[in-house]
Design a protein around this motif. Structure first.
Motif, PDB file in Angstrom:
ATOM      1  N   GLU A  30       0.849  -1.189   0.000  1.00 55.68           N
ATOM      2  CA  GLU A  30       0.000   0.000   0.000  1.00 55.68           C
ATOM      3  C   GLU A  30       0.883   1.236   0.000  1.00 55.68           C
ATOM      4  OE1 GLU A  30      -3.347   1.906   2.969  1.00 55.68           O
ATOM      5  OE2 GLU A  30      -3.449  -0.260   2.548  1.00 55.68           O
ATOM      6  N   ILE A  31       0.647   2.135  -0.956  1.00 58.07           N
ATOM      7  CA  ILE A  31       1.520   3.308  -1.098  1.00 58.07           C
ATOM      8  C   ILE A  31       0.667   4.571  -1.271  1.00 58.07           C
ATOM      9  CG2 ILE A  31       3.429   1.986  -2.064  1.00 58.07           C
ATOM     10  CD1 ILE A  31       1.493   4.125  -4.473  1.00 58.07           C
ATOM     11  N   THR A  32       1.334   5.711  -1.099  1.00 61.36           N
ATOM     12  CA  THR A  32       0.744   7.001  -1.443  1.00 61.36           C
ATOM     13  C   THR A  32       1.454   7.521  -2.685  1.00 61.36           C
ATOM     14  OG1 THR A  32       0.173   7.549   0.843  1.00 61.36           O
ATOM     15  CG2 THR A  32       0.341   9.380  -0.708  1.00 61.36           C
ATOM     16  N   ALA A  33       0.683   7.903  -3.695  1.00 58.93           N
ATOM     17  CA  ALA A  33       1.236   8.355  -4.968  1.00 58.93           C
ATOM     18  C   ALA A  33       0.865   9.808  -5.219  1.00 58.93           C
ATOM     19  CB  ALA A  33       0.717   7.487  -6.116  1.00 58.93           C
ATOM     20  N   HIS A  34       1.686  10.453  -6.019  1.00 60.43           N
ATOM     21  CA  HIS A  34       1.373  11.803  -6.483  1.00 60.43           C
ATOM     22  C   HIS A  34       0.282  11.733  -7.542  1.00 60.43           C
ATOM     23  CE1 HIS A  34       1.730  15.859  -7.926  1.00 60.43           C
ATOM     24  NE2 HIS A  34       2.141  15.466  -9.116  1.00 60.43           N
ATOM     25  N   CYS A  35      -0.711  12.617  -7.445  1.00 60.34           N
ATOM     26  CA  CYS A  35      -1.787  12.695  -8.430  1.00 60.34           C
ATOM     27  C   CYS A  35      -1.579  13.948  -9.268  1.00 60.34           C
ATOM     28  CB  CYS A  35      -3.145  12.737  -7.742  1.00 60.34           C
ATOM     29  SG  CYS A  35      -4.540  12.918  -8.887  1.00 60.34           S
ATOM     30  N   PRO A  36      -1.101  13.830 -10.512  1.00 59.68           N
ATOM     31  CA  PRO A  36      -0.790  14.993 -11.347  1.00 59.68           C
ATOM     32  C   PRO A  36      -2.013  15.548 -12.069  1.00 59.68           C
ATOM     33  CG  PRO A  36      -0.132  13.006 -12.480  1.00 59.68           C
ATOM     34  CD  PRO A  36      -0.716  12.570 -11.170  1.00 59.68           C
ATOM     35  N   ASN A  37      -3.039  15.872 -11.281  1.00 57.87           N
ATOM     36  CA  ASN A  37      -4.281  16.395 -11.847  1.00 57.87           C
ATOM     37  C   ASN A  37      -4.989  17.185 -10.761  1.00 57.87           C
ATOM     38  OD1 ASN A  37      -7.063  16.627 -12.729  1.00 57.87           O
ATOM     39  ND2 ASN A  37      -6.670  14.994 -14.195  1.00 57.87           N
ATOM     40  N   THR A  38      -5.213  18.476 -11.015  1.00 59.17           N
ATOM     41  CA  THR A  38      -5.863  19.323 -10.003  1.00 59.17           C
ATOM     42  C   THR A  38      -7.362  19.449 -10.229  1.00 59.17           C
ATOM     43  OG1 THR A  38      -5.471  21.339 -11.301  1.00 59.17           O
ATOM     44  CG2 THR A  38      -3.762  20.690  -9.728  1.00 59.17           C
ATOM     45  N   GLY A  39      -7.885  18.801 -11.288  1.00 61.07           N
ATOM     46  CA  GLY A  39      -9.292  18.940 -11.627  1.00 61.07           C
ATOM     47  C   GLY A  39     -10.200  18.061 -10.791  1.00 61.07           C
ATOM     48  N   SER A  40     -11.465  18.033 -11.172  1.00 64.35           N
ATOM     49  CA  SER A  40     -12.438  17.254 -10.415  1.00 64.35           C
ATOM     50  C   SER A  40     -12.274  15.758 -10.651  1.00 64.35           C
ATOM     51  CB  SER A  40     -13.861  17.667 -10.811  1.00 64.35           C
ATOM     52  OG  SER A  40     -14.236  17.119 -12.065  1.00 64.35           O
ATOM     53  N   MET A  41     -11.739  15.372 -11.824  1.00 62.97           N
ATOM     54  CA  MET A  41     -11.556  13.960 -12.188  1.00 62.97           C
ATOM     55  C   MET A  41     -12.867  13.181 -12.071  1.00 62.97           C
ATOM     56  SD  MET A  41      -7.746  13.079 -10.667  1.00 62.97           S
ATOM     57  CE  MET A  41      -7.935  11.339 -11.048  1.00 62.97           C
ATOM     58  N   LYS A  42     -13.947  13.802 -12.466  1.00 65.55           N
ATOM     59  CA  LYS A  42     -15.256  13.161 -12.378  1.00 65.55           C
ATOM     60  C   LYS A  42     -15.263  11.845 -13.150  1.00 65.55           C
ATOM     61  CE  LYS A  42     -20.177  14.122 -12.970  1.00 65.55           C
ATOM     62  NZ  LYS A  42     -21.198  15.126 -13.386  1.00 65.55           N
ATOM     63  N   HIS A  43     -15.725  10.781 -12.496  1.00 66.25           N
ATOM     64  CA  HIS A  43     -15.776   9.410 -13.016  1.00 66.25           C
ATOM     65  C   HIS A  43     -14.392   8.766 -13.145  1.00 66.25           C
ATOM     66  CE1 HIS A  43     -19.908  10.225 -13.579  1.00 66.25           C
ATOM     67  NE2 HIS A  43     -19.880  10.644 -14.829  1.00 66.25           N
ATOM     68  N   CYS A  44     -13.321   9.488 -12.815  1.00 59.72           N
ATOM     69  CA  CYS A  44     -11.966   8.946 -12.992  1.00 59.72           C
ATOM     70  C   CYS A  44     -11.251   8.683 -11.679  1.00 59.72           C
ATOM     71  CB  CYS A  44     -11.122   9.907 -13.843  1.00 59.72           C
ATOM     72  SG  CYS A  44     -11.600   9.978 -15.579  1.00 59.72           S
ATOM     73  N   ALA A  45     -11.946   8.781 -10.564  1.00 65.98           N
ATOM     74  CA  ALA A  45     -11.298   8.590  -9.264  1.00 65.98           C
ATOM     75  C   ALA A  45     -12.178   7.773  -8.330  1.00 65.98           C
ATOM     76  CB  ALA A  45     -10.958   9.944  -8.638  1.00 65.98           C
ATOM     77  N   GLU A  46     -12.827   6.759  -8.885  1.00 67.51           N
ATOM     78  CA  GLU A  46     -13.721   5.931  -8.084  1.00 67.51           C
ATOM     79  C   GLU A  46     -12.901   4.915  -7.277  1.00 67.51           C
ATOM     80  OE1 GLU A  46     -16.948   6.570  -7.939  1.00 67.51           O
ATOM     81  OE2 GLU A  46     -16.607   8.196  -9.393  1.00 67.51           O
ATOM     82  N   PRO A  47     -13.087   4.860  -5.965  1.00 68.05           N
ATOM     83  CA  PRO A  47     -12.365   3.872  -5.157  1.00 68.05           C
ATOM     84  C   PRO A  47     -12.562   2.461  -5.696  1.00 68.05           C
ATOM     85  CG  PRO A  47     -13.472   5.456  -3.742  1.00 68.05           C
ATOM     86  CD  PRO A  47     -13.958   5.734  -5.144  1.00 68.05           C
ATOM     87  N   GLY A  48     -11.494   1.698  -5.724  1.00 64.52           N
ATOM     88  CA  GLY A  48     -11.533   0.342  -6.236  1.00 64.52           C
ATOM     89  C   GLY A  48     -11.173   0.223  -7.701  1.00 64.52           C
ATOM     90  N   SER A  49     -11.046   1.355  -8.385  1.00 59.31           N
ATOM     91  CA  SER A  49     -10.723   1.323  -9.815  1.00 59.31           C
ATOM     92  C   SER A  49      -9.310   0.789 -10.049  1.00 59.31           C
ATOM     93  CB  SER A  49     -10.829   2.724 -10.422  1.00 59.31           C
ATOM     94  OG  SER A  49     -12.142   3.204 -10.369  1.00 59.31           O
ATOM     95  N   ARG A  50      -9.146   0.098 -11.158  1.00 57.54           N
ATOM     96  CA  ARG A  50      -7.819  -0.334 -11.596  1.00 57.54           C
ATOM     97  C   ARG A  50      -7.029   0.903 -12.011  1.00 57.54           C
ATOM     98  NH1 ARG A  50      -4.027  -3.997 -11.323  1.00 57.54           N
ATOM     99  NH2 ARG A  50      -2.988  -4.608 -13.241  1.00 57.54           N
ATOM    100  N   VAL A  51      -5.773   1.015 -11.574  1.00 52.40           N
ATOM    101  CA  VAL A  51      -4.923   2.156 -11.917  1.00 52.40           C
ATOM    102  C   VAL A  51      -3.542   1.673 -12.339  1.00 52.40           C
ATOM    103  CG1 VAL A  51      -6.147   3.753 -10.385  1.00 52.40           C
ATOM    104  CG2 VAL A  51      -4.172   2.475  -9.515  1.00 52.40           C
ATOM    105  N   TRP A  52      -2.823   2.560 -13.016  1.00 59.26           N
ATOM    106  CA  TRP A  52      -1.447   2.289 -13.425  1.00 59.26           C
ATOM    107  C   TRP A  52      -0.586   3.479 -13.025  1.00 59.26           C
ATOM    108  CZ3 TRP A  52      -5.723   0.831 -16.022  1.00 59.26           C
ATOM    109  CH2 TRP A  52      -5.809  -0.509 -16.447  1.00 59.26           C
ATOM    110  N   LEU A  53       0.607   3.208 -12.514  1.00 61.51           N
ATOM    111  CA  LEU A  53       1.478   4.240 -11.951  1.00 61.51           C
ATOM    112  C   LEU A  53       2.830   4.242 -12.647  1.00 61.51           C
ATOM    113  CD1 LEU A  53       0.928   3.340  -8.188  1.00 61.51           C
ATOM    114  CD2 LEU A  53      -0.441   4.896  -9.561  1.00 61.51           C
ATOM    115  N   TRP A  54       3.408   5.457 -12.737  1.00 57.57           N
ATOM    116  CA  TRP A  54       4.788   5.580 -13.181  1.00 57.57           C
ATOM    117  C   TRP A  54       5.687   5.479 -11.973  1.00 57.57           C
ATOM    118  CZ3 TRP A  54       8.292   9.880 -12.354  1.00 57.57           C
ATOM    119  CH2 TRP A  54       9.523   9.711 -13.002  1.00 57.57           C
ATOM    120  N   ASP A  55       6.675   4.600 -12.064  1.00 55.23           N
ATOM    121  CA  ASP A  55       7.639   4.392 -10.993  1.00 55.23           C
ATOM    122  C   ASP A  55       8.900   5.188 -11.312  1.00 55.23           C
ATOM    123  OD1 ASP A  55       9.361   3.499  -9.039  1.00 55.23           O
ATOM    124  OD2 ASP A  55       9.200   1.371  -9.544  1.00 55.23           O
ATOM    125  N   SER A  56       9.235   6.145 -10.474  1.00 57.18           N
ATOM    126  CA  SER A  56      10.391   7.012 -10.738  1.00 57.18           C
ATOM    127  C   SER A  56      11.724   6.347 -10.418  1.00 57.18           C
ATOM    128  CB  SER A  56      10.268   8.304  -9.928  1.00 57.18           C
ATOM    129  OG  SER A  56      10.308   8.031  -8.531  1.00 57.18           O
TER     130      SER A  56
END
Length: 252
Positions: A30-56
């Protein structure tokens, strides 16, 4: 546009404070990631959604960052990939312009990013090599709001994507600036970049921001052009590129 390594999969726990998201990786961590979006992200931030992250870490950038991971993609309605990193649309458009993949803007141009205008900057200025052709100002907007005709059945979407997903005074200013530049003799164009697999046509979000929708119709009547292009996601999660042109309904 390719990442320096394939994206890392996980599931969204929650997004909060606009810039942060808690995610459980496929590894179980379990990690905390940076979210590079300041908008509402309507329909794009539903808990449980599959996501993909860039690893620095593979790029060596982790030492300079507070958060090792950045959130890049999300699966919407359990089936459509969408890119929520607001920096990517401009990168995709820049690459497509350089490669001549936007037919309506193909030509012998010098591509200048972030040109200064009277009250700020726009995204691109295409300076023609032939003096008889007008310079072209291009403003890019990212469309990630997939409309749900039946809110309780998001999988039944009819493919409409809307912009904006929240009231945008900045976007309204950009429309006015494009119209003013058009009156000065420049060619001006609003380009909707659609990094969302489920969106097949674009319209203004009249219910969310009626002022923007009305202004869009006004500036189009004054000669501002509008295009929409969809992004294609690489199956191996290594990148994406600008793909096909989509229809736009200004009337909404």
């Amino acid at each position: 546009m390719r990442y320096d390594s394939a994206l890392v999969g996980g599931r969204l726990i929650k997004r909060y404070k606009r810039f942060l998201a808690d995610i459980v990786l496929d590894s179980g961590e379990e990690i905390t990631a940076h979210c590079p979006n300041t908008g509402s992200m309507k329909h794009c931030a539903e808990p449980g959604s599959r996501v993909w992250l860039w690893d620095s870490l593979p790029s060596g950038a982790a030492a300079k960052r507070k958060y090792r991971y950045s959130w890049e993609w999300v699966e919407v309605a359990g089936r459509y990939k969408a890119c929520i990193n607001t920096a990517r649309p401009n990168q995709l458009v820049a690459e497509a312009l350089a490669a001549g993949r936007i037919a309506e803007l193909a030509g012998d141009y010098q591509i200048l990013p972030e040109p200064k205008v009277e009250d700020g900057r726009l995204d691109f200025l295409l300076q023609p090599q032939q003096p008889q052709e007008p310079p072209v100002y291009v403003e890019v907007k990212s469309v990630t709001l997939l409309d749900y005709p039946q809110p309780d059945q998001p999988q039944a979407s009819d493919g409409w994507g809307s912009f904006p997903d929240a009231v945008t005074t900045r976007g309204l200013k950009h429309l006015r600036r494009l119209a003013e530049l058009r009156q000065q003799g420049y060619r001006t164009l609003l380009l909707f970049c659609v990094p969302h697999e489920g969106i097949k046509r674009v319209r203004p979000a009249r219910v969310i921001d009626p002022a923007y929708a009305a202004a869009l119709a006004e500036v189009v009547a004054q000669g501002v052009e509008v295009l929409a292009y969809q992004a294609q996601f690489y199956a191996d999660a290594s990148g994406l590129e600008l793909g096909q042109c989509l229809p736009v309904d200004i009337a909404g």
